[in-house]
Design a protein around this motif. Structure first.
Motif, short mmCIF file in Angstrom:
data_model
loop_
_atom_site.label_atom_id
_atom_site.label_comp_id
_atom_site.label_asym_id
_atom_site.label_seq_id
_atom_site.Cartn_x
_atom_site.Cartn_y
_atom_site.Cartn_z
N ARG A 73 -24.28 -4.31 26.45
CA ARG A 73 -24.85 -3.39 25.47
C ARG A 73 -26.04 -2.64 26.08
O ARG A 73 -26.84 -3.22 26.81
CB ARG A 73 -25.29 -4.17 24.23
N GLU A 130 -17.23 -12.07 20.57
CA GLU A 130 -17.49 -10.64 20.56
C GLU A 130 -16.91 -9.90 19.36
O GLU A 130 -17.48 -8.92 18.89
CB GLU A 130 -16.96 -10.01 21.85
N GLY A 131 -15.74 -10.35 18.86
CA GLY A 131 -15.08 -9.60 17.80
C GLY A 131 -14.48 -10.47 16.72
O GLY A 131 -14.27 -11.67 16.92
N TYR A 162 -19.92 -8.35 17.26
CA TYR A 162 -19.37 -7.00 17.10
C TYR A 162 -19.67 -6.12 18.32
O TYR A 162 -20.33 -5.09 18.23
CB TYR A 162 -19.87 -6.35 15.81
N GLY A 163 -19.18 -6.58 19.45
CA GLY A 163 -19.38 -5.87 20.70
C GLY A 163 -19.87 -6.83 21.77
O GLY A 163 -20.20 -7.99 21.49
N ASP A 164 -19.91 -6.33 22.96
CA ASP A 164 -20.27 -7.14 24.12
C ASP A 164 -21.78 -7.12 24.33
O ASP A 164 -22.33 -6.13 24.81
CB ASP A 164 -19.54 -6.61 25.35
#
Length: 230
Positions: free
Chosen positions: A45, A12-13, A39-41
């Motif tokens: 989303r 994720e990151g 860059y995020g879940d």
């Protein structure tokens, strides 16, 4: 000598990548490991649903392949590492408190300014995760599996639940430095700690969906290692 195949790992990151990439490359030493950051879940989303979540994940793999001139045949498997974020807990474990800033996680509860938004996020996320967890192949015939860090990666690796971005970055570098010359130690840490969930893939997912386990410190990541029984 046969050409090494790609083990494509989705996280994720960037701090997740920093903590795990070198270690996973050493563990999958017969293959080439590429750690890709979303860059995020992707499972929570906006707009991602059980009807399209596989296409969303596949798009991440396909985009990477296109940008790096890879074909489907170059991939050995896709490993997807997600945070559970307490997504399987009952609504009564979500507490509304208008005085808090960001959402706060503990092993027993989630505290947020807007309870309903977390309840709705959890419902959406677990439907997407359930879909992914039941998916054995992606982008044709590439083996796919998803593994959890509960409540999140920082919780499992550093025993912290509500880290700042700066703390995540610092902790990830320290973790990678600690184990960079001790791959066996890393494998024992992930597979043999009191938070390690063993058994087979299906039973490990049944476990995390029970009670408040998705808020507690658990991972089934050890099941992805080459010498594990999946």
């Amino acid at each position: 000598m046969a050409r090494k195949k790609i083990v494509f790992v989705i996280v994720e990151g960037p701090s997740d990548q920093d903590a795990l990439e070198l270690l996973l490359n050493k563990i999958f030493d017969r293959d080439r490991v590429f750690v890709h950051v979303t860059y995020g879940d992707i499972t929570s989303r906006a707009g991602n649903t059980p009807a399209n979540i596989l296409k969303k994940v596949q798009a991440e793999v396909g985009k990477y392949a296109k940008n790096n001139h890879f074909e489907k045949s170059h991939f050995k498997e896709v490993i997807h590492i997600i945070d559970t974020d307490g997504t399987y807990v009952s609504e009564d474990r979500v507490i509304e408190d208008e005085t808090v800033g960001k959402t706060i996680y503990s092993p027993d509860s989630i505290t947020a300014r807007d309870k309903q938004s977390i309840v709705e996020r959890n419902l959406s996320k677990r439907k997407n995760v359930d879909k992914l967890q039941a998916t054995p192949l992606i982008w044709g015939k590439i083996p796919y599996s998803v593994y959890y860090m509960s409540c999140n990666l920082d919780h499992v690796l550093y025993n912290k639940q509500n880290s700042s971005d700066e703390e995540k970055e610092n902790d990830s570098f320290e973790f990678a430095r600690k184990y960079k010359s001790d791959t066996d130690g890393f494998k024992r840490f992930i597979s043999e700690s009191d938070f390690s969930v063993g058994g087979d893939y299906q039973s490990s997912w049944e476990y995390i969906k029970e009670g408040k386990h998705s808020l507690e410190r658990h991972t089934n990541l050890g099941l992805c290692f080459p010498d594990s029984e999946r």
